[in-house]
Motif scaffolding. Structure first.
Motif, PDB file in Angstrom:
ATOM      1  N   PHE A  29       0.854  -1.189   0.000  1.00  0.00           N
ATOM      2  CA  PHE A  29       0.000   0.000   0.000  1.00  0.00           C
ATOM      3  C   PHE A  29       0.885   1.232   0.000  1.00  0.00           C
ATOM      4  N   TYR A  30       0.625   2.100  -0.976  1.00  0.00           N
ATOM      5  CA  TYR A  30       1.377   3.345  -1.039  1.00  0.00           C
ATOM      6  C   TYR A  30       0.454   4.549  -1.136  1.00  0.00           C
ATOM      7  N   GLY A  31      -0.777   4.386  -0.722  1.00  0.00           N
ATOM      8  CA  GLY A  31      -1.661   5.533  -0.705  1.00  0.00           C
ATOM      9  C   GLY A  31      -2.997   5.268  -1.357  1.00  0.00           C
ATOM     10  N   LEU A  32      -4.001   6.010  -0.907  1.00  0.00           N
ATOM     11  CA  LEU A  32      -5.367   5.900  -1.421  1.00  0.00           C
ATOM     12  C   LEU A  32      -5.739   7.204  -2.101  1.00  0.00           C
ATOM     13  N   SER A  33      -6.161   7.097  -3.344  1.00  0.00           N
ATOM     14  CA  SER A  33      -6.560   8.278  -4.119  1.00  0.00           C
ATOM     15  C   SER A  33      -8.050   8.232  -4.418  1.00  0.00           C
ATOM     16  N   LEU A  46      -9.068  14.095  -7.133  1.00  0.00           N
ATOM     17  CA  LEU A  46      -9.658  14.841  -6.025  1.00  0.00           C
ATOM     18  C   LEU A  46      -8.724  14.919  -4.829  1.00  0.00           C
ATOM     19  N   SER A  47      -8.211  13.766  -4.389  1.00  0.00           N
ATOM     20  CA  SER A  47      -7.434  13.772  -3.153  1.00  0.00           C
ATOM     21  C   SER A  47      -6.573  12.532  -3.056  1.00  0.00           C
ATOM     22  N   TYR A  48      -5.658  12.602  -2.092  1.00  0.00           N
ATOM     23  CA  TYR A  48      -4.717  11.492  -1.875  1.00  0.00           C
ATOM     24  C   TYR A  48      -4.387  11.419  -0.389  1.00  0.00           C
ATOM     25  N   ASN A  49      -4.388  10.210   0.163  1.00  0.00           N
ATOM     26  CA  ASN A  49      -3.978   9.970   1.550  1.00  0.00           C
ATOM     27  C   ASN A  49      -2.897   8.890   1.578  1.00  0.00           C
ATOM     28  N   ALA A  50      -1.748   9.234   2.131  1.00  0.00           N
ATOM     29  CA  ALA A  50      -0.704   8.236   2.333  1.00  0.00           C
ATOM     30  C   ALA A  50      -0.638   7.816   3.796  1.00  0.00           C
ATOM     31  N   LEU A  51      -1.031   8.729   4.680  1.00  0.00           N
ATOM     32  CA  LEU A  51      -0.986   8.483   6.109  1.00  0.00           C
ATOM     33  C   LEU A  51      -2.385   8.510   6.697  1.00  0.00           C
ATOM     34  N   ASP A  52      -2.541   7.895   7.874  1.00  0.00           N
ATOM     35  CA  ASP A  52      -3.832   7.876   8.549  1.00  0.00           C
ATOM     36  C   ASP A  52      -4.300   9.289   8.867  1.00  0.00           C
ATOM     37  N   GLY A  53      -5.594   9.472   8.778  1.00  0.00           N
ATOM     38  CA  GLY A  53      -6.162  10.743   9.167  1.00  0.00           C
ATOM     39  C   GLY A  53      -6.970  11.372   8.065  1.00  0.00           C
ATOM     40  N   LEU A  54      -7.325  12.618   8.307  1.00  0.00           N
ATOM     41  CA  LEU A  54      -8.234  13.350   7.431  1.00  0.00           C
ATOM     42  C   LEU A  54      -7.479  14.411   6.639  1.00  0.00           C
ATOM     43  N   GLU A  55      -7.725  14.462   5.332  1.00  0.00           N
ATOM     44  CA  GLU A  55      -7.194  15.515   4.475  1.00  0.00           C
ATOM     45  C   GLU A  55      -8.378  16.324   3.959  1.00  0.00           C
ATOM     46  N   GLU A  56      -8.299  17.639   4.103  1.00  0.00           N
ATOM     47  CA  GLU A  56      -9.418  18.479   3.698  1.00  0.00           C
ATOM     48  C   GLU A  56      -9.035  19.371   2.533  1.00  0.00           C
ATOM     49  N   THR A  57      -9.931  19.405   1.537  1.00  0.00           N
ATOM     50  CA  THR A  57      -9.741  20.297   0.402  1.00  0.00           C
ATOM     51  C   THR A  57     -11.085  20.925   0.074  1.00  0.00           C
ATOM     52  N   ARG A  59     -14.752  21.691   0.116  1.00  0.00           N
ATOM     53  CA  ARG A  59     -15.938  20.948   0.565  1.00  0.00           C
ATOM     54  C   ARG A  59     -15.671  19.449   0.633  1.00  0.00           C
ATOM     55  N   PHE A  60     -14.551  19.008   0.103  1.00  0.00           N
ATOM     56  CA  PHE A  60     -14.239  17.585   0.075  1.00  0.00           C
ATOM     57  C   PHE A  60     -13.181  17.257   1.111  1.00  0.00           C
ATOM     58  N   SER A  61     -13.354  16.118   1.784  1.00  0.00           N
ATOM     59  CA  SER A  61     -12.359  15.601   2.712  1.00  0.00           C
ATOM     60  C   SER A  61     -12.173  14.121   2.427  1.00  0.00           C
ATOM     61  N   SER A  62     -10.975  13.627   2.706  1.00  0.00           N
ATOM     62  CA  SER A  62     -10.725  12.202   2.534  1.00  0.00           C
ATOM     63  C   SER A  62     -10.032  11.681   3.762  1.00  0.00           C
ATOM     64  N   PHE A  63     -10.423  10.480   4.159  1.00  0.00           N
ATOM     65  CA  PHE A  63      -9.933   9.872   5.397  1.00  0.00           C
ATOM     66  C   PHE A  63      -9.318   8.526   5.087  1.00  0.00           C
ATOM     67  N   LEU A  64      -8.295   8.171   5.855  1.00  0.00           N
ATOM     68  CA  LEU A  64      -7.638   6.875   5.693  1.00  0.00           C
ATOM     69  C   LEU A  64      -7.347   6.255   7.053  1.00  0.00           C
ATOM     70  N   SER A  65      -7.606   4.946   7.154  1.00  0.00           N
ATOM     71  CA  SER A  65      -7.169   4.133   8.283  1.00  0.00           C
ATOM     72  C   SER A  65      -6.451   2.923   7.692  1.00  0.00           C
ATOM     73  N   ARG A  66      -5.140   2.939   7.744  1.00  0.00           N
ATOM     74  CA  ARG A  66      -4.374   1.843   7.156  1.00  0.00           C
ATOM     75  C   ARG A  66      -4.552   0.540   7.944  1.00  0.00           C
ATOM     76  N   SER A  67      -4.745   0.633   9.251  1.00  0.00           N
ATOM     77  CA  SER A  67      -4.923  -0.583  10.049  1.00  0.00           C
ATOM     78  C   SER A  67      -6.220  -1.287   9.685  1.00  0.00           C
ATOM     79  N   ASP A  68      -7.212  -0.536   9.235  1.00  0.00           N
ATOM     80  CA  ASP A  68      -8.503  -1.110   8.852  1.00  0.00           C
ATOM     81  C   ASP A  68      -8.616  -1.305   7.344  1.00  0.00           C
TER      82      ASP A  68
END
Lengths: 109, 114
Positions: A29-33, A46-57, A59-68
């Protein structure tokens, strides 16, 4: 095998908030787009998450939980122009992006 | 900036005919891709090119060939079209910053094989 699961369709009301979930099973896993695609159009980033947590741009936000092995796209203050398909994609151990089948977001006035 | 330019936008072929889809990007990206998208499905990678002079097979390469002509151009060729190749084809190039890869797509080619 490798797979990404997301709902095929989500319906929401204009002005509301909607969450589109994505669970993944990939080799590495190298990130969720997230990408948006309007009918007849091309996907746009739209967005990219490499680390756990919330990224906000905006009106849009993206969240990632790598453990789940889970992420979501959150769209706030929905507008009719947000009606589109939304795709999650994971960069795996190889060089390829693995894509979900897409979630069609239907917005009602 | 034009971004990723893909031609043609529409094409109808008869079974057995050949054609080449053209793609060019003006963003100086190293990596380029060809995807196909079938109704109700996500994108499936046909071929990709990590840099000028290299190409590699993706998930569904059978029936296709590619050429990375130079850094800007990446073409997809169907040697003998089949009805199963009816699809929408997208070319893309990517910008990589750290581990983040952002794809920029062309407007797509709707191909019908009769």
């Amino acid at each position: 095998g490798q797979s990404l699961e997301q709902p095929s369709e989500v319906t929401a009301v204009e002005g509301a908030i909607v969450q589109i979930n994505c669970t993944y099973q990939t080799s590495g896993f190298y990130g969720l787009s997230w990408y948006q695609q309007h009918d007849g159009g091309a996907p746009t980033f739209l967005s990219y998450n490499a680390l756990d947590g919330l990224e906000e741009t905006g009106r849009f936000s993206s969240f990632l939980s790598r453990s789940d092995s889970y992420g979501y796209l959150l769209l706030q203050e929905l507008q009719m122009k947000d009606s589109a398909s939304y795709f999650c994609a994971v960069r795996d151990r190889g060089y390829q992006l693995i894509w979900g089948a897409g979630t069609k977001l239907i917005i009602k006035p | 900036n034009a971004g990723v330019t893909q031609t043609p936008k529409f094409q109808v072929l008869k079974t057995g005919q050949s054609m080449t889809l053209q793609c060019a990007q003006d963003m100086n990206h190293n990596s380029m891709y060809w995807y196909r998208q079938d109704p109700g499905m996500g994108l499936r990678l046909i071929y990709y090119s990590a840099s000028e002079g290299t190409t590699d097979k993706g998930e569904v390469p059978n029936g296709y060939n590619v050429s990375r002509l130079n850094k800007r151009e990446f073409s997809l060729r169907l040697e003998s079209a089949a009805p199963s190749q009816t699809s929408v084809y997208f070319c893309a190039s990517s910008e990589v910053k750290g581990t983040n890869e952002k794809l920029f797509f062309g407007s797509g080619t709707q191909l019908s094989v009769l």
